[in-house]
Design an enzyme around this catalytic site. Structure first.
Site, PDB file in Angstrom:
ATOM      1  N   GLY A   6       6.641  -2.211   5.932  1.00 21.66           N
ATOM      2  CA  GLY A   6       8.084  -2.720   6.066  1.00 21.66           C
ATOM      3  C   GLY A   6       9.203  -1.842   6.889  1.00 21.66           C
ATOM      4  O   GLY A   6       9.011  -0.541   7.130  1.00 21.66           O
ATOM      5  N   GLU A   7      10.212  -2.374   7.041  1.00 28.33           N
ATOM      6  CA  GLU A   7      11.411  -1.519   7.823  1.00 28.33           C
ATOM      7  C   GLU A   7      12.325  -1.426   6.750  1.00 28.33           C
ATOM      8  O   GLU A   7      13.258  -2.263   6.320  1.00 28.33           O
ATOM      9  CB  GLU A   7      12.100  -2.686   8.659  1.00 28.33           C
ATOM     10  CG  GLU A   7      13.109  -2.231   9.453  1.00 28.33           C
ATOM     11  CD  GLU A   7      13.252  -0.826   9.696  1.00 28.33           C
ATOM     12  OE1 GLU A   7      12.049  -0.260  10.542  1.00 28.33           O
ATOM     13  OE2 GLU A   7      14.355  -0.379   9.802  1.00 28.33           O
ATOM     14  N   CYS A  43       6.388  -5.768  15.604  1.00 25.13           N
ATOM     15  CA  CYS A  43       5.981  -4.859  16.411  1.00 25.13           C
ATOM     16  C   CYS A  43       4.482  -5.177  16.806  1.00 25.13           C
ATOM     17  O   CYS A  43       3.677  -5.108  15.707  1.00 25.13           O
ATOM     18  CB  CYS A  43       6.071  -3.302  16.131  1.00 25.13           C
ATOM     19  SG  CYS A  43       7.834  -2.975  15.770  1.00 25.13           S
ATOM     20  N   GLU A  88       0.752  -1.039   0.087  1.00 27.15           N
ATOM     21  CA  GLU A  88       0.016   0.013   0.004  1.00 27.15           C
ATOM     22  C   GLU A  88       0.949   1.091   0.063  1.00 27.15           C
ATOM     23  O   GLU A  88       1.857   1.261   0.499  1.00 27.15           O
ATOM     24  CB  GLU A  88      -0.988  -0.091   1.109  1.00 27.15           C
ATOM     25  CG  GLU A  88      -1.727  -1.152   1.218  1.00 27.15           C
ATOM     26  CD  GLU A  88      -2.762  -1.245   2.281  1.00 27.15           C
ATOM     27  OE1 GLU A  88      -3.433  -2.070   2.557  1.00 27.15           O
ATOM     28  OE2 GLU A  88      -2.562  -0.302   3.449  1.00 27.15           O
ATOM     29  N   ASN A 131      -3.097   4.191  16.305  1.00 25.65           N
ATOM     30  CA  ASN A 131      -4.058   3.766  15.281  1.00 25.65           C
ATOM     31  C   ASN A 131      -4.534   2.587  15.717  1.00 25.65           C
ATOM     32  O   ASN A 131      -3.694   1.477  15.853  1.00 25.65           O
ATOM     33  CB  ASN A 131      -3.711   4.043  13.923  1.00 25.65           C
ATOM     34  CG  ASN A 131      -3.514   5.404  13.618  1.00 25.65           C
ATOM     35  OD1 ASN A 131      -4.093   6.316  13.916  1.00 25.65           O
ATOM     36  ND2 ASN A 131      -2.380   5.698  12.875  1.00 25.65           N
ATOM     37  N   CYS A 139       6.219  -7.230   7.074  1.00 25.62           N
ATOM     38  CA  CYS A 139       7.469  -6.674   7.800  1.00 25.62           C
ATOM     39  C   CYS A 139       7.987  -7.884   8.911  1.00 25.62           C
ATOM     40  O   CYS A 139       7.348  -8.716   9.444  1.00 25.62           O
ATOM     41  CB  CYS A 139       7.259  -5.676   8.610  1.00 25.62           C
ATOM     42  SG  CYS A 139       8.745  -4.850   9.521  1.00 25.62           S
ATOM     43  N   SER A 155      11.324   4.825  15.689  1.00 25.22           N
ATOM     44  CA  SER A 155      10.411   4.474  16.415  1.00 25.22           C
ATOM     45  C   SER A 155      10.622   3.828  17.752  1.00 25.22           C
ATOM     46  O   SER A 155      11.328   2.944  17.728  1.00 25.22           O
ATOM     47  CB  SER A 155       9.642   3.406  15.598  1.00 25.22           C
ATOM     48  OG  SER A 155       9.229   4.082  14.250  1.00 25.22           O
ATOM     49  N   LEU A 156      10.564   4.721  18.602  1.00 20.52           N
ATOM     50  CA  LEU A 156      11.017   4.294  20.055  1.00 20.52           C
ATOM     51  C   LEU A 156      10.145   3.862  20.922  1.00 20.52           C
ATOM     52  O   LEU A 156      10.170   2.883  21.344  1.00 20.52           O
ATOM     53  CB  LEU A 156      11.652   5.790  20.894  1.00 20.52           C
ATOM     54  CG  LEU A 156      12.616   5.361  21.655  1.00 20.52           C
ATOM     55  CD1 LEU A 156      13.849   4.462  21.244  1.00 20.52           C
ATOM     56  CD2 LEU A 156      13.218   6.603  22.337  1.00 20.52           C
ATOM     57  N   HIS A 157       8.939   4.606  20.990  1.00 18.77           N
ATOM     58  CA  HIS A 157       7.672   4.051  21.828  1.00 18.77           C
ATOM     59  C   HIS A 157       7.732   3.528  23.372  1.00 18.77           C
ATOM     60  O   HIS A 157       6.795   3.300  23.922  1.00 18.77           O
ATOM     61  CB  HIS A 157       6.963   2.949  21.157  1.00 18.77           C
ATOM     62  CG  HIS A 157       6.986   3.116  19.348  1.00 18.77           C
ATOM     63  ND1 HIS A 157       6.137   4.385  18.973  1.00 18.77           N
ATOM     64  CD2 HIS A 157       7.048   2.375  18.420  1.00 18.77           C
ATOM     65  CE1 HIS A 157       6.126   4.548  17.723  1.00 18.77           C
ATOM     66  NE2 HIS A 157       6.588   3.341  17.445  1.00 18.77           N
ATOM     67  N   CYS A 181      -0.865   5.698  10.297  1.00 16.41           N
ATOM     68  CA  CYS A 181       0.225   4.812  10.658  1.00 16.41           C
ATOM     69  C   CYS A 181       0.312   3.464  11.139  1.00 16.41           C
ATOM     70  O   CYS A 181      -0.594   3.460  11.947  1.00 16.41           O
ATOM     71  CB  CYS A 181       1.279   5.678  11.749  1.00 16.41           C
ATOM     72  SG  CYS A 181       2.039   7.141  11.110  1.00 16.41           S
TER      73      CYS A 181
END
Ligand code: SAH
Ligand code: SF4
Length: 363
Positions: free
Chosen positions: A179-180, A133, A90, A310, A129, A234-236, A353
């Site tokens: 994907g990464e 996560c 996408e 999201n 991916c 991307s830490l989160h 996202c």
């Protein structure tokens, strides 16, 4: 052969083999990347015989358009592409009048200085991916395969051709689709160089942003290569155990490893790093966690980009509400860490996202 997989020297070699004059390669190159031709018959300055040969030897669109969805406010379009092997990817177009909700805003100098209306593309670098996560729809899908550089470029060309019909252009690209990007390093860099090419599409590197889950080795490599592309991490989570609970990659690269790699990147490039933070209610959105994050990021040339989660089908976490999000952001700001909250875009078409799963959205 996919025509977007070629660089100019390879195209020149092929045309030489076809006994064509050297200038033809450049003509084709300009047709592809400046005039944005989408099929061989549009190359009207080329002899018929050559157009036929091009049409026989090259593919222009490496996927078919399975479907597309427009958000109810018309600002966002998500296109689902089907690759010949059946894999689905996408890419999302976001039209911005107001920069406040632009994923690139936080990372790009040019944008921060107030460019107004933008057309930002969010493109995929892999089908699926491998990083797993737990909150991410692509991660829930698992890894299918890497995209070639041409398959990445073709997503941009598809939208560029579409926008051209409305006298518009792609102004920014974010590698934040499926994907990464650093798990498909070579092909992603090749696609960036192709889109950046001064004889070709000429999109400035500063208008592009790579988002990575935090593969420290590749962050260092990227720093050494000195591209002007923006970097987002991307830490989160601000604690290793908490990060490991939602991001399996933390087994391999601890938060310190990621931050050390970012320090190296900043030393080498003098560029600001963006840390992305998906706010999950009760998981990573408390003032205490904001404090912890601030102390880890202290002194780093950086910026935090917080976005309420999201929702995805495979993860039960809920989005942080606006009020809690504001407290989180204020806590960070008071501790000296610049921070913005990004609005949610394209939610009604699952184009936010981490919502890209290559599945056709349910009505
Ligand atoms: N693999 C890269 C880029 C693609 S994901 C990366 O992880 O950075 C793009 C961004 O969306 C990342 O910051 C990712 O953490 C975030 N994201 C994933 N799932 C999300 C979700 N459900 N809600 C909000 N952000 C999400
Ligand atoms: Fe992969 Fe990024 Fe999703 Fe993690 S957030 S699973 S790295 S696409």
């Amino acid at each position: 052969m996919l025509i977007y997989d070629l660089d100019l020297p390879s195209l020149e070699t092929i045309l030489k083999e076809w006994n064509e004059p050297a200038y033809r390669a450049k003509q084709i190159w300009q047709g592809l990347y400046q005039h944005l031709y989408s099929s061989p018959d549009q190359f009207s300055s080329l002899p018929n015989s050559l157009r036929e040969k091009i049409s026989k030897e090259f593919t222009f669109l490496p996927f078919s358009v399975r479907t597309y969805l427009d958000s109810s406010d018309g600002s966002t379009r998500k296109t689902l592409f089907e690759l010949p092997d059946g894999n689905l990817i996408e890419a999302v177009l976001m039209r911005y009048g107001d920069p406040a909700d632009d994923p690139q805003m936080a990372t790009s100098e040019t944008n921060r200085r107030g460019a107004k209306s933008r057309r930002t593309l969010c493109i995929s670098t892999q089908a699926g991916c491998a990083m797993g996560c737990v909150f991410c729809a692509t991660g829930q899908l698992g890894f299918k395969r890497n995209l070639s550089s041409g398959e990445i470029v073709a997503q941009v060309m598809y939208y560029a051709q579409l926008l051209k019909e409305q006298n518009e252009t792609v102004s920014n690209i974010v590698f934040m689709g499926m994907g990464e990007p650093f798990h498909n390093y070579e092909n992603v860099m090749t696609s960036i160089d192709r889109l950046n090419d001064a004889d070709g599409y000429k999109l400035g590197a500063r208008r592009m942003t790579i988002s990575t889950v935090g593969l420290a080795t590749q962050i260092r490599r990227f720093a050494d290569e000195h591209r002007q592309v923006n970097l987002a991490i991307s830490l989160h989570a601000a604690d290793d155990d908490e990060r490991l609970a939602i991001m399996p990659v933390n087994k391999r690269y601890k938060i310190d490893d990621v931050i050390e790699a970012c320090k190296y990147y900043i030393e080498k490039t003098h560029r600001r790093v963006t840390f992305e933070w998906a706010l999950i209610h009760g998981v990573n959105d408390t003032p205490e966690i904001a404090q912890k994050l601030a102390s880890r990021l202290k002194g780093l040339l950086c910026h935090v980009n917080a976005i309420p989660l999201n929702p995805t089908e495979g993860f039960h976490g809920a989005a942080t509400n606006r009020q809690r999000a504001q407290v989180f952001v204020d806590t960070l700001e008071q501790a000296g860490i610049p921070c913005t909250i990004r609005m949610r875009r394209g939610i009604d078409i699952n184009a936010g996202c981490g919502q890209l799963a290559g599945a056709e959205s349910k009505p």
